[in-house]
Design an enzyme around this catalytic site. Structure first.
Site, PDB file in Angstrom:
ATOM      1  N   HIS A  66       0.829  -1.222   0.000  1.00  0.00           N
ATOM      2  CA  HIS A  66       0.000   0.000   0.000  1.00  0.00           C
ATOM      3  C   HIS A  66       0.855   1.261   0.000  1.00  0.00           C
ATOM      4  O   HIS A  66       0.516   2.255  -0.669  1.00  0.00           O
ATOM      5  CB  HIS A  66      -0.959  -0.014   1.191  1.00  0.00           C
ATOM      6  CG  HIS A  66      -2.039  -1.036   1.069  1.00  0.00           C
ATOM      7  ND1 HIS A  66      -2.375  -1.917   2.079  1.00  0.00           N
ATOM      8  CD2 HIS A  66      -2.837  -1.370   0.024  1.00  0.00           C
ATOM      9  CE1 HIS A  66      -3.350  -2.702   1.669  1.00  0.00           C
ATOM     10  NE2 HIS A  66      -3.636  -2.409   0.422  1.00  0.00           N
ATOM     11  N   ASP A  90      -9.785  -2.936  -0.485  1.00  0.00           N
ATOM     12  CA  ASP A  90      -9.451  -3.153   0.930  1.00  0.00           C
ATOM     13  C   ASP A  90      -9.125  -1.823   1.622  1.00  0.00           C
ATOM     14  O   ASP A  90      -8.988  -1.783   2.838  1.00  0.00           O
ATOM     15  CB  ASP A  90      -8.277  -4.139   1.050  1.00  0.00           C
ATOM     16  CG  ASP A  90      -7.060  -3.701   0.236  1.00  0.00           C
ATOM     17  OD1 ASP A  90      -6.535  -4.515  -0.545  1.00  0.00           O
ATOM     18  OD2 ASP A  90      -6.642  -2.540   0.359  1.00  0.00           O
ATOM     19  N   GLY A 142     -14.369   0.162 -13.015  1.00  0.00           N
ATOM     20  CA  GLY A 142     -13.402   1.246 -13.239  1.00  0.00           C
ATOM     21  C   GLY A 142     -13.227   1.586 -14.704  1.00  0.00           C
ATOM     22  O   GLY A 142     -12.944   2.729 -15.076  1.00  0.00           O
ATOM     23  N   ASP A 160      -5.111  -0.263  -8.532  1.00  0.00           N
ATOM     24  CA  ASP A 160      -4.807  -1.247  -7.498  1.00  0.00           C
ATOM     25  C   ASP A 160      -5.789  -2.407  -7.653  1.00  0.00           C
ATOM     26  O   ASP A 160      -6.722  -2.588  -6.862  1.00  0.00           O
ATOM     27  CB  ASP A 160      -4.958  -0.579  -6.125  1.00  0.00           C
ATOM     28  CG  ASP A 160      -4.729  -1.544  -4.976  1.00  0.00           C
ATOM     29  OD1 ASP A 160      -5.019  -1.142  -3.817  1.00  0.00           O
ATOM     30  OD2 ASP A 160      -4.298  -2.698  -5.218  1.00  0.00           O
ATOM     31  N   SER A 161      -5.595  -3.154  -8.730  1.00  0.00           N
ATOM     32  CA  SER A 161      -6.602  -4.163  -9.091  1.00  0.00           C
ATOM     33  C   SER A 161      -6.084  -5.577  -8.843  1.00  0.00           C
ATOM     34  O   SER A 161      -4.907  -5.800  -8.559  1.00  0.00           O
ATOM     35  CB  SER A 161      -6.960  -4.016 -10.579  1.00  0.00           C
ATOM     36  OG  SER A 161      -5.934  -4.609 -11.374  1.00  0.00           O
ATOM     37  N   THR A 162      -6.979  -6.520  -9.012  1.00  0.00           N
ATOM     38  CA  THR A 162      -6.615  -7.932  -9.021  1.00  0.00           C
ATOM     39  C   THR A 162      -5.797  -8.210 -10.283  1.00  0.00           C
ATOM     40  O   THR A 162      -5.552  -7.317 -11.094  1.00  0.00           O
ATOM     41  CB  THR A 162      -7.907  -8.784  -9.015  1.00  0.00           C
ATOM     42  OG1 THR A 162      -8.870  -8.172  -9.892  1.00  0.00           O
ATOM     43  CG2 THR A 162      -8.505  -8.864  -7.605  1.00  0.00           C
TER      44      THR A 162
HETATM   45  N1  SAM Z   1      -3.311  -5.765  -3.779  1.00  0.00           N
HETATM   46  C1  SAM Z   1      -4.135  -6.631  -4.590  1.00  0.00           C
HETATM   47  C2  SAM Z   1      -3.360  -7.215  -5.751  1.00  0.00           C
HETATM   48  O1  SAM Z   1      -2.288  -6.673  -6.094  1.00  0.00           O
HETATM   49  O2  SAM Z   1      -3.850  -8.221  -6.297  1.00  0.00           O
HETATM   50  C3  SAM Z   1      -5.352  -5.866  -5.058  1.00  0.00           C
HETATM   51  C4  SAM Z   1      -6.186  -5.453  -3.915  1.00  0.00           C
HETATM   52  S1  SAM Z   1      -7.818  -4.924  -4.203  1.00  0.00           S
HETATM   53  C5  SAM Z   1      -8.641  -6.043  -3.178  1.00  0.00           C
HETATM   54  C6  SAM Z   1      -8.207  -5.466  -5.837  1.00  0.00           C
HETATM   55  C7  SAM Z   1      -9.572  -4.930  -6.214  1.00  0.00           C
HETATM   56  O3  SAM Z   1      -9.708  -4.782  -7.631  1.00  0.00           O
HETATM   57  C8  SAM Z   1     -10.742  -5.819  -5.779  1.00  0.00           C
HETATM   58  O4  SAM Z   1     -11.423  -5.211  -4.704  1.00  0.00           O
HETATM   59  C9  SAM Z   1     -11.631  -5.940  -7.037  1.00  0.00           C
HETATM   60  O5  SAM Z   1     -13.011  -5.849  -6.734  1.00  0.00           O
HETATM   61  C10 SAM Z   1     -11.131  -4.745  -7.839  1.00  0.00           C
HETATM   62  N2  SAM Z   1     -11.429  -4.785  -9.287  1.00  0.00           N
HETATM   63  C11 SAM Z   1     -11.212  -5.798 -10.164  1.00  0.00           C
HETATM   64  N3  SAM Z   1     -11.629  -5.447 -11.400  1.00  0.00           N
HETATM   65  C12 SAM Z   1     -12.124  -4.167 -11.304  1.00  0.00           C
HETATM   66  C13 SAM Z   1     -12.694  -3.238 -12.225  1.00  0.00           C
HETATM   67  N4  SAM Z   1     -12.866  -3.555 -13.533  1.00  0.00           N
HETATM   68  N5  SAM Z   1     -13.067  -2.023 -11.762  1.00  0.00           N
HETATM   69  C14 SAM Z   1     -12.898  -1.692 -10.446  1.00  0.00           C
HETATM   70  N6  SAM Z   1     -12.365  -2.514  -9.519  1.00  0.00           N
HETATM   71  C15 SAM Z   1     -11.987  -3.746  -9.951  1.00  0.00           C
END
Ligand code: SAM
Length: 285
Positions: A66, A90, A142, A160-162
């Site tokens: 973070h 998160d 997003g 900061d996505s998956t």
């Molecule tokens: N630190 C983590 C990693 O590097 O994998 C990521 C943390 S955060 C929990 C990842 C977030 O991306 C999730 O809450 C998920 O819902 C979000 N996410 C995935 N695809 C997305 C999109 N198209 N728009 C917005 N958020 C998205």
């Protein structure tokens, strides 16, 4: 992801590697409208969240990620005020961004509200800034948010996505980067979590290429440890709309007005140093 009642293992078939933590108990599991979310209490890493079987955040080591997703890009911008976080459900990145007093507005756009609601229960320390008057949390794709946003809306975009699969796949595309370029103002910067330099060089090469094709004039990968992610060696890549990424506001970083556990100006400088294999593999871009 395997569970033999004492150990939780995230196995990565694609990379032939795995990561395990000894657990005390499973705290929660649900299938949201977008992804499977699991939360465990571990023996030594506090709580841990997985999304679709992938480790996301642990109480013990999330500070590294973070802090590196927020402070380097903010100290690299000459005058940051308006920040967009895509993902970040998160809320740990949001908390770090809001430590900067000059930031006036943060929009956090996560597709899945359940991630944030569960973080509020199981990672309350990450959510302690959610009610800051400068922050607005919205739960939308997003990709759609950026497509609908006006030009010159933000100074910094943090992705900061998956991983680049499922709902996050489109966040790693030229089309999305082109929209981000339009939505960023003068001197605008984007930073994206860019996977493991050891395991995912193909993703990193494509990311730099697509950012360049989307008219970003420079891009720079930062390297840092992240224990719970595959290989334990992670990265984030900054793309710049119209300034060459040679340095950062070192004096401001040296004299920052807030506490951190990992980030400082020396760490920032060190994170910008590129390994030889990385230089060689990006030399043709
Ligand atoms: N630190 C983590 C990693 O590097 O994998 C990521 C943390 S955060 C929990 C990842 C977030 O991306 C999730 O809450 C998920 O819902 C979000 N996410 C995935 N695809 C997305 C999109 N198209 N728009 C917005 N958020 C998205």
């Amino acid at each position: 992801m395997a569970l033999d009642n004492t150990w939780l293992t995230e196995a990565s078939e694609a990379t032939g590697s795995a990561f395990s933590l000894k657990i005390k108990q499973k705290l929660h599991e649900e299938q949201s409208a977008f992804q499977k979310i699991e939360i465990y209490e571990t023996e030594t890493f506090g709580n841990m969240m997985l999304i679709d079987g992938c480790t996301m955040v642990s109480t013990r080591d999330n500070f590294i990620y973070h802090e590196m997703m927020s402070h380097p890009v903010i100290f690299s911008h000459p005058n940051p005020k308006r920040v967009l976080i895509i993902g970040g459900g998160d809320c740990g990145t949001l908390r770090e961004v809001l430590k900067h007093p000059e930031i006036e507005l943060v929009h956090q756009i996560d597709i899945d509200e359940r991630v944030t609601r569960l973080a509020e229960i199981y990672f309350p320390e990450l959510c302690e800034s959610n009610n800051d008057v400068r922050a607005e949390l919205m739960f939308i794709d997003g990709i759609q948010w950026v497509k609908d946003a006006a030009a010159n809306s933000y100074d910094i975009i943090i992705i900061d996505s998956t991983d680049p699969v499922g709902p996050a796949e489109g966040l790693f595309s030229r089309t999305f980067y082109t929209q981000c370029h339009r939505v960023l103002g003068e001197n605008g910067l984007l930073i994206q979590q860019s996977e493991s330099p050891l395991l995912h060089m193909k993703i990193l090469r494509e990311m730099h290429q697509e950012m360049k094709t989307a008219s970003f004039i420079d891009s720079k990968t930062l390297f840092f440890p992240q224990c719970i992610y595959p290989s334990g060696w992670w990265s984030a890549t900054i793309a710049s709309k119209d300034i060459v990424l040679t340095g950062f506001r070192e004096d401001a970083a040296e004299n920052k007005s807030f506490g951190t556990q990992y980030y400082n100006a020396d760490i920032h400088r060190g994170a910008m140093a590129e390994p030889e294999f990385f230089k060689n593999q990006l030399s043709s871009i």
